[in-house]
Design a protein around this motif. Structure first.
Motif, mmCIF file in Angstrom:
data_model
loop_
_atom_site.group_PDB
_atom_site.id
_atom_site.type_symbol
_atom_site.label_atom_id
_atom_site.label_comp_id
_atom_site.label_asym_id
_atom_site.label_seq_id
_atom_site.Cartn_x
_atom_site.Cartn_y
_atom_site.Cartn_z
ATOM 1 N N LEU A 11 -0.970 -0.758 12.229
ATOM 2 C CA LEU A 11 0.481 -0.651 12.425
ATOM 3 C C LEU A 11 1.188 -1.948 12.032
ATOM 4 O O LEU A 11 2.289 -1.912 11.478
ATOM 5 C CB LEU A 11 0.783 -0.303 13.889
ATOM 6 C CG LEU A 11 0.433 1.123 14.333
ATOM 7 C CD1 LEU A 11 0.673 1.290 15.828
ATOM 8 C CD2 LEU A 11 1.261 2.143 13.550
ATOM 9 N N GLU A 12 0.562 -3.085 12.336
ATOM 10 C CA GLU A 12 1.146 -4.373 11.958
ATOM 11 C C GLU A 12 1.305 -4.472 10.446
ATOM 12 O O GLU A 12 2.369 -4.846 9.944
ATOM 13 C CB GLU A 12 0.263 -5.518 12.461
ATOM 14 C CG GLU A 12 0.293 -5.735 13.961
ATOM 15 C CD GLU A 12 -0.655 -6.837 14.377
ATOM 16 O OE1 GLU A 12 -1.365 -7.370 13.503
ATOM 17 O OE2 GLU A 12 -0.696 -7.170 15.581
ATOM 18 N N LEU A 18 6.265 -1.943 4.886
ATOM 19 C CA LEU A 18 7.471 -1.112 4.872
ATOM 20 C C LEU A 18 8.713 -1.987 4.776
ATOM 21 O O LEU A 18 9.649 -1.692 4.014
ATOM 22 C CB LEU A 18 7.527 -0.256 6.138
ATOM 23 C CG LEU A 18 8.789 0.613 6.310
ATOM 24 C CD1 LEU A 18 8.922 1.602 5.143
ATOM 25 C CD2 LEU A 18 8.767 1.335 7.652
ATOM 26 N N PHE A 19 8.716 -3.067 5.547
ATOM 27 C CA PHE A 19 9.847 -4.001 5.472
ATOM 28 C C PHE A 19 9.972 -4.596 4.075
ATOM 29 O O PHE A 19 11.069 -4.685 3.515
ATOM 30 C CB PHE A 19 9.661 -5.111 6.508
ATOM 31 C CG PHE A 19 10.655 -6.234 6.373
ATOM 32 C CD1 PHE A 19 11.943 -6.102 6.859
ATOM 33 C CD2 PHE A 19 10.298 -7.432 5.749
ATOM 34 C CE1 PHE A 19 12.864 -7.130 6.727
ATOM 35 C CE2 PHE A 19 11.207 -8.459 5.607
ATOM 36 C CZ PHE A 19 12.494 -8.321 6.104
ATOM 37 N N VAL A 24 12.577 -5.148 -1.257
ATOM 38 C CA VAL A 24 12.499 -5.160 -2.720
ATOM 39 C C VAL A 24 13.279 -3.998 -3.316
ATOM 40 O O VAL A 24 13.909 -4.127 -4.368
ATOM 41 C CB VAL A 24 11.020 -5.120 -3.168
ATOM 42 C CG1 VAL A 24 10.913 -5.019 -4.690
ATOM 43 C CG2 VAL A 24 10.284 -6.364 -2.670
ATOM 44 N N PHE A 25 13.260 -2.858 -2.638
ATOM 45 C CA PHE A 25 13.987 -1.677 -3.139
ATOM 46 C C PHE A 25 15.487 -1.961 -3.260
ATOM 47 O O PHE A 25 16.146 -1.511 -4.211
ATOM 48 C CB PHE A 25 13.750 -0.492 -2.202
ATOM 49 C CG PHE A 25 14.465 0.760 -2.619
ATOM 50 C CD1 PHE A 25 13.957 1.553 -3.649
ATOM 51 C CD2 PHE A 25 15.654 1.148 -2.000
ATOM 52 C CE1 PHE A 25 14.620 2.712 -4.044
ATOM 53 C CE2 PHE A 25 16.314 2.294 -2.394
ATOM 54 C CZ PHE A 25 15.797 3.073 -3.422
ATOM 55 N N ASP A 26 16.010 -2.702 -2.296
ATOM 56 C CA ASP A 26 17.435 -3.039 -2.356
ATOM 57 C C ASP A 26 17.762 -3.856 -3.606
ATOM 58 O O ASP A 26 18.869 -3.747 -4.155
ATOM 59 C CB ASP A 26 17.803 -3.835 -1.087
ATOM 60 C CG ASP A 26 19.278 -4.182 -1.046
ATOM 61 O OD1 ASP A 26 20.102 -3.260 -0.958
ATOM 62 O OD2 ASP A 26 19.605 -5.387 -1.129
ATOM 63 N N MET A 43 5.485 -0.690 -7.697
ATOM 64 C CA MET A 43 4.616 -1.525 -8.511
ATOM 65 C C MET A 43 4.668 -2.985 -8.078
ATOM 66 O O MET A 43 3.635 -3.658 -7.995
ATOM 67 C CB MET A 43 5.020 -1.388 -9.991
ATOM 68 C CG MET A 43 4.775 0.007 -10.576
ATOM 69 S SD MET A 43 5.461 0.197 -12.241
ATOM 70 C CE MET A 43 4.519 -1.048 -13.134
ATOM 71 N N GLU A 44 5.862 -3.474 -7.783
ATOM 72 C CA GLU A 44 5.986 -4.884 -7.399
ATOM 73 C C GLU A 44 5.334 -5.146 -6.039
ATOM 74 O O GLU A 44 4.600 -6.130 -5.873
ATOM 75 C CB GLU A 44 7.453 -5.301 -7.362
ATOM 76 C CG GLU A 44 7.631 -6.785 -7.083
ATOM 77 C CD GLU A 44 9.082 -7.240 -7.234
ATOM 78 O OE1 GLU A 44 9.339 -8.432 -6.987
ATOM 79 O OE2 GLU A 44 9.940 -6.407 -7.597
ATOM 80 N N VAL A 45 5.586 -4.257 -5.077
ATOM 81 C CA VAL A 45 4.985 -4.430 -3.751
ATOM 82 C C VAL A 45 3.466 -4.325 -3.843
ATOM 83 O O VAL A 45 2.734 -5.038 -3.133
ATOM 84 C CB VAL A 45 5.554 -3.397 -2.758
ATOM 85 C CG1 VAL A 45 4.776 -3.422 -1.443
ATOM 86 C CG2 VAL A 45 7.028 -3.675 -2.496
ATOM 87 N N PHE A 46 2.969 -3.460 -4.727
ATOM 88 C CA PHE A 46 1.522 -3.328 -4.915
ATOM 89 C C PHE A 46 0.909 -4.645 -5.405
ATOM 90 O O PHE A 46 -0.156 -5.062 -4.928
ATOM 91 C CB PHE A 46 1.218 -2.203 -5.909
ATOM 92 C CG PHE A 46 -0.240 -2.087 -6.234
ATOM 93 C CD1 PHE A 46 -1.123 -1.497 -5.342
ATOM 94 C CD2 PHE A 46 -0.735 -2.576 -7.436
ATOM 95 C CE1 PHE A 46 -2.479 -1.400 -5.633
ATOM 96 C CE2 PHE A 46 -2.090 -2.483 -7.733
ATOM 97 C CZ PHE A 46 -2.961 -1.896 -6.832
#
Length: 339
Positions: A11-12, A18-19, A24-26, A43-46
């Protein structure tokens, strides 16, 4: 416990990513182009996740934990360089950044270094918390071992004195011998089965004090000089076992009530509605009477138990003046036994 800890860890990580995804989506969401924004964000978060877990699962365990500091620093620098190189060669640079040239390189170095730092701080905090919990567990084990040792000193000392009393009565063929053995049997059950508990109800400890006093008075039926009374409701509160009986035993030992008809003992116990115990013991005592038992068993033992079990939750005052030996204990108890 391990399953619960594992779920909490998942969960952590999920909450963190998710945050980061939303953050990044914004940045990528422009002109209501949902598809491109979701793809670029994913892709960037990955790529950031690869960097974080590369550090957590490979670089830190293999290098940092084995104290290869220079190799670890070199691997961090290499990771940043490879990340920048791969993004430029693969063409992903244009999906993640709006600028070109050295401005993008600078941004990639900063972002990569930031996530490496985050992963390092996460690992460091986990290590610190684990070591702290281990030290706390070790201290608790040490505390419990010392308390058990102190109680193991009390029980034989208490039993030895009582058996001596019974032996004296048996030699005299006193009629009080059989009742005294019966009461000793009750006290032995308390010592063996409840004396080793972490905490017991105050009511049980108080009943044991009363039985001990009755046992002592069987040697001298005239009990006008021994007063024992309690106030409050002891059924709701817990206390460390075999704690108060030391004061009562000490009072009988040093009052010499068996040999001096003018000797006296007064014992009072009061527990208020907030769990504050006030216990007092007074007895007549000659000026030469010692205040602590020989061998460190007696009051010194009780002081140590109070320091270990009730730190900053008690006051103990011991006085010996004008032919009176007095003990005053103020102790804050809890219904669940935890201080």
């Amino acid at each position: 416990m391990q399953i619960h800890s594992g779920k909490l860890k998942v969960l952590e990580h999920a909450a963190f990513w998710l945050f980061m995804w939303l953050f990044v989506f914004d940045y990528h969401f422009v002109e209501n182009n949902w598809g491109q924004a979701i793809l670029a964000t994913g892709m960037e978060v990955f790529t950031y996740a690869v960097i974080v877990y590369l550090n957590l699962l490979l670089l830190i365990p293999l290098l940092l934990k084995r104290k290869h500091a220079l190799l670890y620093i070199a691997s961090i620098v290499s990771t940043v360089a490879v990340y920048v190189l791969l993004l430029r060669i693969s063409g992903l640079e244009k999906y993640f950044y709006d600028f070109e040239g050295w401005r993008n390189v600078f941004s990639m170095v900063i972002n990569t270094s930031l996530f490496l730092l985050i992963s390092f701080l996460y690992w460091y905090f986990k290590q610190w918390r684990l070591e702290h919990e281990q030290q706390l567990a070790w201290k608790n084990e040490k505390l419990e071992a010392e308390l058990n040792f102190l109680r193991s000193q009390i029980s034989p000392h208490f039993i030895f004195n009582t058996l001596n009393n019974i032996y004296t009565l048996a030699l005299r063929k006193d009629d009080s011998t059989a009742p005294m053995v019966a009461k000793l049997s009750t006290l032995l059950r308390y010592v063996l089965y409840e004396g080793g508990e972490w905490q017991i109800f105050l009511k049980k400890e108080t009943e044991t004090l009363r039985q001990y006093i009755e046992l002592q008075l069987l040697r001298k039926p005239i009990s006008n000089n021994v007063d024992f009374y309690t106030e409050g409701n002891p059924a709701e509160w817990k206390i460390a076992p075999m704690l108060l009986i030391n004061f009562v035993e000490n009072a009988f030992k040093h009052s010499r009530i068996d040999h001096d008809e003018d000797s006296w003992i007064k014992i009072h116990s009061n527990i208020n509605s907030e769990g504050k115990l006030s216990f007092s013991s007074e007895n007549s005592a000659a000026d030469t009477t010692v205040t602590d038992d020989q061998g460190g068993i007696g009051l010194q033992n009780v002081r140590r138990q109070l320091e270990l079990f009730y730190p900053r939750c008690h006051t103990l005052t011991v006085k010996h003046e004008n032919g009176i030996f007095s003990v005053q204990l103020n102790l804050q108890l809890r219904k669940n036994g935890k201080i």
